[in-house]
Scaffold this motif. Sequence first.
Motif, PDB file in Angstrom:
ATOM      1  N   GLU A 115      24.034  40.045  32.625  1.00  0.00           N
ATOM      2  CA  GLU A 115      24.891  39.392  33.607  1.00  0.00           C
ATOM      3  C   GLU A 115      26.048  38.715  32.874  1.00  0.00           C
ATOM      4  OE1 GLU A 115      22.551  36.770  36.029  1.00  0.00           O
ATOM      5  OE2 GLU A 115      21.578  38.437  37.093  1.00  0.00           O
ATOM      6  N   LEU A 116      27.270  39.021  33.305  1.00  0.00           N
ATOM      7  CA  LEU A 116      28.471  38.481  32.681  1.00  0.00           C
ATOM      8  C   LEU A 116      29.261  37.689  33.708  1.00  0.00           C
ATOM      9  CD1 LEU A 116      29.643  41.717  30.798  1.00  0.00           C
ATOM     10  CD2 LEU A 116      28.191  39.878  29.923  1.00  0.00           C
ATOM     11  N   TYR A 117      29.516  36.432  33.405  1.00  0.00           N
ATOM     12  CA  TYR A 117      30.271  35.554  34.298  1.00  0.00           C
ATOM     13  C   TYR A 117      31.596  35.199  33.618  1.00  0.00           C
ATOM     14  CZ  TYR A 117      25.995  35.082  37.029  1.00  0.00           C
ATOM     15  OH  TYR A 117      24.887  35.340  37.803  1.00  0.00           O
ATOM     16  N   PHE A 118      32.681  35.752  34.146  1.00  0.00           N
ATOM     17  CA  PHE A 118      34.011  35.491  33.599  1.00  0.00           C
ATOM     18  C   PHE A 118      34.682  34.382  34.408  1.00  0.00           C
ATOM     19  CE2 PHE A 118      33.189  39.789  32.168  1.00  0.00           C
ATOM     20  CZ  PHE A 118      33.774  39.833  30.908  1.00  0.00           C
ATOM     21  N   LEU A 152      33.053  33.050  24.011  1.00  0.00           N
ATOM     22  CA  LEU A 152      31.699  32.807  24.490  1.00  0.00           C
ATOM     23  C   LEU A 152      31.480  31.315  24.676  1.00  0.00           C
ATOM     24  CD1 LEU A 152      28.914  34.064  25.106  1.00  0.00           C
ATOM     25  CD2 LEU A 152      28.357  33.762  22.682  1.00  0.00           C
ATOM     26  N   ILE A 211      31.622  33.296  30.028  1.00  0.00           N
ATOM     27  CA  ILE A 211      32.769  33.642  29.197  1.00  0.00           C
ATOM     28  C   ILE A 211      34.011  32.933  29.732  1.00  0.00           C
ATOM     29  CG2 ILE A 211      34.163  35.567  28.339  1.00  0.00           C
ATOM     30  CD1 ILE A 211      31.505  37.230  29.230  1.00  0.00           C
ATOM     31  N   LEU A 221      31.338  44.937  24.284  1.00  0.00           N
ATOM     32  CA  LEU A 221      29.980  44.397  24.313  1.00  0.00           C
ATOM     33  C   LEU A 221      28.950  45.505  24.501  1.00  0.00           C
ATOM     34  CD1 LEU A 221      28.317  41.743  24.359  1.00  0.00           C
ATOM     35  CD2 LEU A 221      28.590  41.740  26.847  1.00  0.00           C
ATOM     36  N   VAL A 256      34.153  44.009  28.065  1.00  0.00           N
ATOM     37  CA  VAL A 256      32.841  44.500  28.507  1.00  0.00           C
ATOM     38  C   VAL A 256      32.444  45.752  27.720  1.00  0.00           C
ATOM     39  CG1 VAL A 256      31.516  45.417  30.444  1.00  0.00           C
ATOM     40  CG2 VAL A 256      33.108  43.516  30.810  1.00  0.00           C
ATOM     41  N   ILE A 293      28.492  41.828  36.987  1.00  0.00           N
ATOM     42  CA  ILE A 293      29.714  41.183  36.525  1.00  0.00           C
ATOM     43  C   ILE A 293      30.246  40.307  37.656  1.00  0.00           C
ATOM     44  CG2 ILE A 293      32.093  41.529  35.766  1.00  0.00           C
ATOM     45  CD1 ILE A 293      31.217  44.191  34.564  1.00  0.00           C
ATOM     46  N   THR A 337      22.324  36.483  29.991  1.00  0.00           N
ATOM     47  CA  THR A 337      23.464  35.973  30.736  1.00  0.00           C
ATOM     48  C   THR A 337      24.486  35.389  29.773  1.00  0.00           C
ATOM     49  OG1 THR A 337      22.042  35.427  32.629  1.00  0.00           O
ATOM     50  CG2 THR A 337      24.214  34.391  32.553  1.00  0.00           C
ATOM     51  N   LEU A 338      25.745  35.801  29.929  1.00  0.00           N
ATOM     52  CA  LEU A 338      26.829  35.254  29.123  1.00  0.00           C
ATOM     53  C   LEU A 338      27.844  34.590  30.041  1.00  0.00           C
ATOM     54  CD1 LEU A 338      27.581  38.193  26.633  1.00  0.00           C
ATOM     55  CD2 LEU A 338      25.933  36.341  26.378  1.00  0.00           C
TER      56      LEU A 338
END
Length: 256
Positions: free
Chosen positions: A116-119, A46, A85, A142, A139, A157, A82-83
């Motif tokens: 919202e996940l930003y890899f 994170l 990562i 989580l 994911v 994503i 929002t994360l």
Amino acid sequence: MLKQLTLSFSTTGHKFSVSIVAPILENVSWGCFYPTVTVGFGPWSLSRIMLCVPERHHGRQRVINEEEDGCLRQLSNAYVMTLIILPHTLFEFTDEGYNLMHTIEKHLVTDFSVLELYFKSWVPRYTATSLKHVFGAFVLHLLGVRRIRNAIQRLKIVLHRLPVKEECPVNCPCDEPKNWRSENISLINLEQVEIHGFDGDDHEFDFLKVIFRCAPVLKRMVVWVSAEVATSNDRCTEIHDIFKAYPFVDCRLMEH
């Protein structure tokens, strides 16, 4: 009497505690940046977490025109978690998933309905290539958190990758546990899913199937692919075959 709170801070892993009592609080903007990543799961760590309402323009909440660009319409008056990562390759980290989930739960200061996940599969300044890490296990880990699982109505994503991609290292933990493909998580409120950066790898197709299977009230799925994927008959056919299995879901395949 506090009605609006904006708080942004960073932590280097030292103990940090905030206690606020605001019974009539209406609007919260909460953000934390981890300059030294100390919590992770598998190969992911994170980097930043935010919890706030979407950006407002001219006093009204922004609404995306879904007919013009194929994006999903923003839920009105919804809080978004929002994360950001990053891969943990160059950081000291712990692979105990509990620590990661416990850290995230500490930031859930208000209810939310959008995740919202930003890899980012590379570390800026250190490399010019992206690793093909599997994101599905992270994911689903989580989404397994009860408060997250029951809250989200919309999942977005975004897979940021550089043009040059490398295979994962030998024994990379990104695909652990192996049984994530057979997970059965009851996403009882999830209605909209949007995935950007779909490359057509096998694990991405597996993730699509899991989401369709676990979201009984899913209404819309939008998958954004690169030009390379869009011109691949095999990969496009496989995506459409998955879509056809769920005729009551509005499915769209979009090209960036």
